[in-house]
Structures are given as C-alpha cells and as structure tokens.
Scaffold this motif. Structure first.
Motif, PDB file in Angstrom:
ATOM      1  N   CYS A   1      -1.579   4.074  -9.183  1.00 60.27           N
ATOM      2  CA  CYS A   1      -1.748   5.045  -7.851  1.00 60.27           C
ATOM      3  C   CYS A   1      -0.869   6.447  -8.493  1.00 60.27           C
ATOM      4  O   CYS A   1      -0.173   6.443  -8.970  1.00 60.27           O
ATOM      5  CB  CYS A   1      -1.033   4.716  -6.712  1.00 60.27           C
ATOM      6  N   SER A   2      -1.318   7.459  -7.488  1.00 57.91           N
ATOM      7  CA  SER A   2      -0.452   8.715  -7.834  1.00 57.91           C
ATOM      8  C   SER A   2       0.763   8.813  -7.102  1.00 57.91           C
ATOM      9  O   SER A   2       1.301   7.956  -6.765  1.00 57.91           O
ATOM     10  CB  SER A   2      -1.434  10.004  -7.418  1.00 57.91           C
ATOM     11  N   VAL A   3       1.494   9.825  -6.930  1.00 60.98           N
ATOM     12  CA  VAL A   3       2.638  10.110  -6.429  1.00 60.98           C
ATOM     13  C   VAL A   3       2.423   9.721  -4.924  1.00 60.98           C
ATOM     14  O   VAL A   3       1.568   9.987  -4.168  1.00 60.98           O
ATOM     15  CB  VAL A   3       2.918  11.650  -6.286  1.00 60.98           C
ATOM     16  N   ALA A   4       3.602   9.006  -4.422  1.00 61.98           N
ATOM     17  CA  ALA A   4       3.503   8.473  -3.111  1.00 61.98           C
ATOM     18  C   ALA A   4       4.684   8.898  -2.253  1.00 61.98           C
ATOM     19  O   ALA A   4       5.866   9.132  -2.946  1.00 61.98           O
ATOM     20  CB  ALA A   4       3.292   6.850  -3.112  1.00 61.98           C
TER      21      ALA A   4
ATOM     22  N   VAL B   1       5.339   3.793   1.980  1.00 57.59           N
ATOM     23  CA  VAL B   1       4.771   2.531   1.444  1.00 57.59           C
ATOM     24  C   VAL B   1       4.711   1.697   2.527  1.00 57.59           C
ATOM     25  O   VAL B   1       5.533   1.649   3.609  1.00 57.59           O
ATOM     26  CB  VAL B   1       5.725   1.674   0.510  1.00 57.59           C
ATOM     27  N   ARG B   2       3.645   0.742   2.464  1.00 51.59           N
ATOM     28  CA  ARG B   2       3.593  -0.326   3.660  1.00 51.59           C
ATOM     29  C   ARG B   2       3.614  -1.517   3.002  1.00 51.59           C
ATOM     30  O   ARG B   2       2.739  -2.005   2.103  1.00 51.59           O
ATOM     31  CB  ARG B   2       2.175  -0.262   4.465  1.00 51.59           C
ATOM     32  N   LEU B   3       4.521  -2.465   3.461  1.00 46.89           N
ATOM     33  CA  LEU B   3       4.571  -4.065   2.986  1.00 46.89           C
ATOM     34  C   LEU B   3       4.098  -4.841   3.944  1.00 46.89           C
ATOM     35  O   LEU B   3       4.321  -4.807   5.229  1.00 46.89           O
ATOM     36  CB  LEU B   3       5.962  -4.262   2.946  1.00 46.89           C
TER      37      LEU B   3
ATOM     38  N   GLU C   1       0.885  -1.084  -0.178  1.00 46.51           N
ATOM     39  CA  GLU C   1      -0.035   0.028  -0.126  1.00 46.51           C
ATOM     40  C   GLU C   1       0.865   1.288  -0.171  1.00 46.51           C
ATOM     41  O   GLU C   1       2.165   1.237   0.379  1.00 46.51           O
ATOM     42  CB  GLU C   1      -1.171  -0.003   1.297  1.00 46.51           C
ATOM     43  N   VAL C   2       0.471   2.462  -0.410  1.00 53.67           N
ATOM     44  CA  VAL C   2       0.988   3.666  -0.706  1.00 53.67           C
ATOM     45  C   VAL C   2       0.183   4.698  -0.233  1.00 53.67           C
ATOM     46  O   VAL C   2      -1.087   4.675  -0.051  1.00 53.67           O
ATOM     47  CB  VAL C   2       1.522   3.883  -2.208  1.00 53.67           C
ATOM     48  N   CYS C   3       1.096   5.959   0.173  1.00 50.34           N
ATOM     49  CA  CYS C   3       0.189   7.034   0.488  1.00 50.34           C
ATOM     50  C   CYS C   3       0.993   8.206   0.453  1.00 50.34           C
ATOM     51  O   CYS C   3       2.203   8.117   0.262  1.00 50.34           O
ATOM     52  CB  CYS C   3      -0.552   7.027   2.129  1.00 50.34           C
ATOM     53  N   LEU C   4       0.550   9.458   0.380  1.00 48.12           N
ATOM     54  CA  LEU C   4       1.304  10.677   0.430  1.00 48.12           C
ATOM     55  C   LEU C   4       1.069  11.337   1.672  1.00 48.12           C
ATOM     56  O   LEU C   4       0.008  11.839   1.959  1.00 48.12           O
ATOM     57  CB  LEU C   4       0.950  11.671  -0.969  1.00 48.12           C
ATOM     58  N   LEU C   5       2.071  11.720   2.577  1.00 53.37           N
ATOM     59  CA  LEU C   5       2.010  12.399   3.886  1.00 53.37           C
ATOM     60  C   LEU C   5       2.755  13.592   3.941  1.00 53.37           C
ATOM     61  O   LEU C   5       4.012  13.576   3.440  1.00 53.37           O
ATOM     62  CB  LEU C   5       2.312  11.445   5.044  1.00 53.37           C
TER      63      LEU C   5
ATOM     64  N   GLN D   1      -3.430   3.312   0.110  1.00 55.72           N
ATOM     65  CA  GLN D   1      -4.191   2.994  -1.038  1.00 55.72           C
ATOM     66  C   GLN D   1      -3.390   1.666  -1.430  1.00 55.72           C
ATOM     67  O   GLN D   1      -2.182   1.789  -1.510  1.00 55.72           O
ATOM     68  CB  GLN D   1      -3.972   3.950  -2.219  1.00 55.72           C
ATOM     69  N   VAL D   2      -4.053   0.722  -1.995  1.00 49.18           N
ATOM     70  CA  VAL D   2      -3.530  -0.480  -2.695  1.00 49.18           C
ATOM     71  C   VAL D   2      -2.786  -0.391  -3.881  1.00 49.18           C
ATOM     72  O   VAL D   2      -3.452   0.150  -4.887  1.00 49.18           O
ATOM     73  CB  VAL D   2      -4.580  -1.643  -2.688  1.00 49.18           C
ATOM     74  N   LEU D   3      -1.347  -0.493  -3.715  1.00 47.46           N
ATOM     75  CA  LEU D   3      -0.642  -0.517  -5.022  1.00 47.46           C
ATOM     76  C   LEU D   3      -0.711  -1.944  -5.724  1.00 47.46           C
ATOM     77  O   LEU D   3      -0.699  -2.122  -6.713  1.00 47.46           O
ATOM     78  CB  LEU D   3       0.842   0.066  -4.756  1.00 47.46           C
TER      79      LEU D   3
END
Length: 400
Positions: A357-360, A363-365, A310-314, A333-335
C-alpha cells in the motif's frame, strides 16, 4: 456525600471523548504543585481508574475521598494546582469529574494552559494527605508565572457529584501546544478526576525518513476518530503506552447478537459470520506501514476470531465527511487480509502477510465477530513532507 441518584437519560456525549487523556498518570501525567491537600491529595485527579466511594473510610484528617479535596479555606485566595501533561499536545476538551463530591465539591473552576520548553524541577512525593504547599514550594512555583497563562476554561460553575451530573464536560478551542495546566478551584472544595482529551504532538522534523516508528502511538500523535462499539473498553486504549495492565486497558465490544446459532469456519479456520466491529485511527503522521502488532493480551475467553486492517489517505475535509458518514468511505485499501487470532497473544505481521500500500493517513482495524484487543502497533516510516500532497496535510498547532 455518599448518596448516588438513579441515573437518568442525559444528552449525547461530546465527540472529544474519542481522543486521548493527555494528563492521565498512565501516560506520565503528574501533579507538580498544589496549594493544599488536606483531605485528599491532588495526585488522585490523574488516576486511570474511575472514582470510588467507601462510606466507612476516614483518615486522621477527615473523610477519605478519591479525588483532590482541600480544607475549608479561611484565608484570602483560592486553591490551585499545576499539572504536567504526560503527553504534550493540543487539547480539544476537558471533563471535570466531581463524582461523590456532593456536599463538598468545588463550586467553580477555571483552567489555564502553558507551554514550557524547559519544564521546572518541581515534584510532589509520597502521600500528601493533610499537607499544604511550603514557602519554598510557593516561591519555586511563582517563577512559572502561571497566573498569567492563557485560559482554556474561564471561571465556570461545577455540578455536584451525583451520577447523572458529575461529568462537567467543557469543549476547548485553543490551537496551541500545551505541556502544563493550572487548575483553579474557586475558592476550595473537591474534584474527583480531571480528564484532558486531546491529540499528542511530536516534532517530526527530528525523525529520520528511514526510522521505523509506531505511527499510531498516542505519544506520536495517533488518535481514535470513531468506532462501531466500545461497550467494555474504548479503542483509544489500544494505542497507549506499554502492554495493557488488564482487559479494561484495551478495546472490548459487546457480543454481537447477529451471530449464527451454529457457527461454521472456512478452510483457514476463520469463523463465517455476517457482522464485525471496527475502529478508525488517524496516524500521527502520514506514512508507509511495514509491520503490525495486534496484541490480545488478557483476552483469553473473549478475543476476536479474526481481524483485518485497511488504510487510506484523506484530506482534513474528507476526514470530516467520513466522520459524518461513520466511515462509509470507498477509499479503503486492504493492508492486512483477514488473519485468525489467538487468545492472550502478540500477533506480529510483516512483509509476508501485508499487501503493498502507498502512503496512509488513516487506518481501520476490523475484528470479527466481536471481542477484545489490548494493543495495536503500526510500525513504519513517516512520509517526507514532499511525498504528502498539500491538501492531505493536517494543520499543526502553534506554540504559545
């Protein structure tokens, strides 16, 4: 000096231990100068492996020790060495490990930092046991002016190398890029290991927006910010250089105790289990990930059944909040949807498997139910500065 006390409960470990060891020999760190290496060479400070003690081991110079140990000083001054970091970057914390040095540890230590654009051509080769710096080496290192470098750690007392007190943790507040360290022992003695925890710094202005690059690699500034479990190996190992040398050079969790007594799979052959393990990383630079490698090299009977990413922009503020809540964020968001994994295998995923997915920036493995992964590679393109909102950008340390 071989005695090891029974371990007692200690205070919680500092947060900076999540970060990368920028000085480890495994990432290219090396000792380029040392005043004295009579009993044991300074290069031992940067070994990846934990220190060991062999009661019967002696050399012609005295007791063999797995660390740096100088002779008992009988002349003016103190002993010191220069360390070239394998990965230049910002340092957040240091562990001066005195393991097994219980009657011969250095009583005090201080550390200075330098940022050298043109590193000196100084090297120490071969087994340095029983040796000291030559006049020519002293003259060459004097050109660095290292005695005037700013302090990361002022003169501080060290605890001896018993198992319950050998780790001398030091938090660092130093917002500058560092390439070299000067480690001072006051006045002499022994130190087993020096771990320099920080985040690598890369000059992203030289990277083309069209260039594919491993956005999570430690050499590019990737860093682990948290995980659910690291019983046998820390997740930061997954972003190290090259392929893993063994299982210890990867991330491995304990076996989950909530696994069903009788396991079942879905139509894709993926185990249906209630729990999973996770590790979160901040990318070296926000970007768009286009391909992924999940390597289970060496994990033959203890690989995860499946994984997803999963990814996100923080923003930095949101990152701090997520750390406090152990990453229970609703922005993920699931990548990469759940994928069945194989033992001892490099799994490559591209456009066919990845969701758009957009810019991240993070990431979460996630692995299920548990197990080990040796390497994680996230290939993609760094986002142009204009594409990253101002409040999403991570501050860059300044040069000295």
């Amino acid at each position: 000096m071989a005695e090891r006390r029974a371990a007692v409960k200690t205070a919680a470990e500092p947060d900076f231990l999540q970060f990368n060891d920028l000085a480890c020999e495994a990432v290219g760190g090396k000792v380029i100068f040392a005043t004295d290496e009579w009993f044991a060479p300074a290069a031992n400070l940067l070994k990846r492996e934990s220190p060991q003690f062999i009661a019967s081991a002696f050399t012609e110079f005295g007791k063999w020790m797995d660390g740096w140990e100088t002779r008992r000083k009988r002349i003016p001054g103190h002993d010191w060495c220069i360390i070239q970091l394998g990965v230049p970057g910002q340092i957040y914390g240091i562990d001066v490990d005195t393991s097994f040095f219980t009657g011969n540890h250095s009583p005090y230590v201080s550390i200075q930092a330098g940022c050298l654009d043109n590193p000196p051509n100084l090297t120490l080769e071969g087994d340095r046991t029983g040796m000291a710096a030559s006049e020519s080496q002293l003259a060459a290192v004097a050109k660095l002016g290292s005695e005037a470098w700013p302090e990361l750690l002022c003169v501080s007392q060290l605890k001896p190398g018993y198992s319950d007190c050998c780790h001398n943790y030091c938090k660092v507040n130093f917002n500058h890029r560092v390439t070299h360290l000067r480690l001072n022992m006051h006045p002499d003695g022994g130190i087993a290991r020096l771990r320099v925890y920080g985040v690598g710094q890369r000059d992203w202005s030289s990277v083309s927006p069209q260039q594919d690059i491993d956005l999570v690699a430690l050499t590019n500034g990737g860093v682990c910010l948290g995980c659910s479990d690291a019983h046998f190996g820390h997740p930061r190992n997954m972003i190290g250089l090259g392929r893993a040398v063994n299982m210890a050079d990867g991330w491995e969790t304990a076996r989950r105790l909530d696994r069903p007594k009788h396991l079942q799979v879905d139509e894709r052959g993926i185990l249906q289990v209630p729990g999973w393990e996770w590790a979160v990383f901040r990318l070296g630079h926000p970007g768009v990930i286009s391909s992924i490698e999940v390597d289970t090299n060496h994990f033959k009977g203890n690989f995860p059944d499946s994984c997803r990413i999963e990814v996100c922009l923080l923003t930095p503020e949101e990152e701090a909040q997520c750390i406090e809540t152990r990453w229970n964020s609703g922005k993920w968001q699931v990548l990469l949807p759940p994928q069945k994994l194989r033992p001892h295998h490099r799994h490559l995923y591209g456009a066919t498997e990845l969701l758009r997915c957009s810019v991240a920036s993070h990431v979460r493995l996630i692995i299920a139910p548990d197990g080990g992964v040796s390497r994680l590679r996230l290939w993609g393109q760094a986002a142009p500065t204009s594409a990253v909102p101002a409040n999403q950008k991570t501050p860059t340390p300044s040069k000295l």
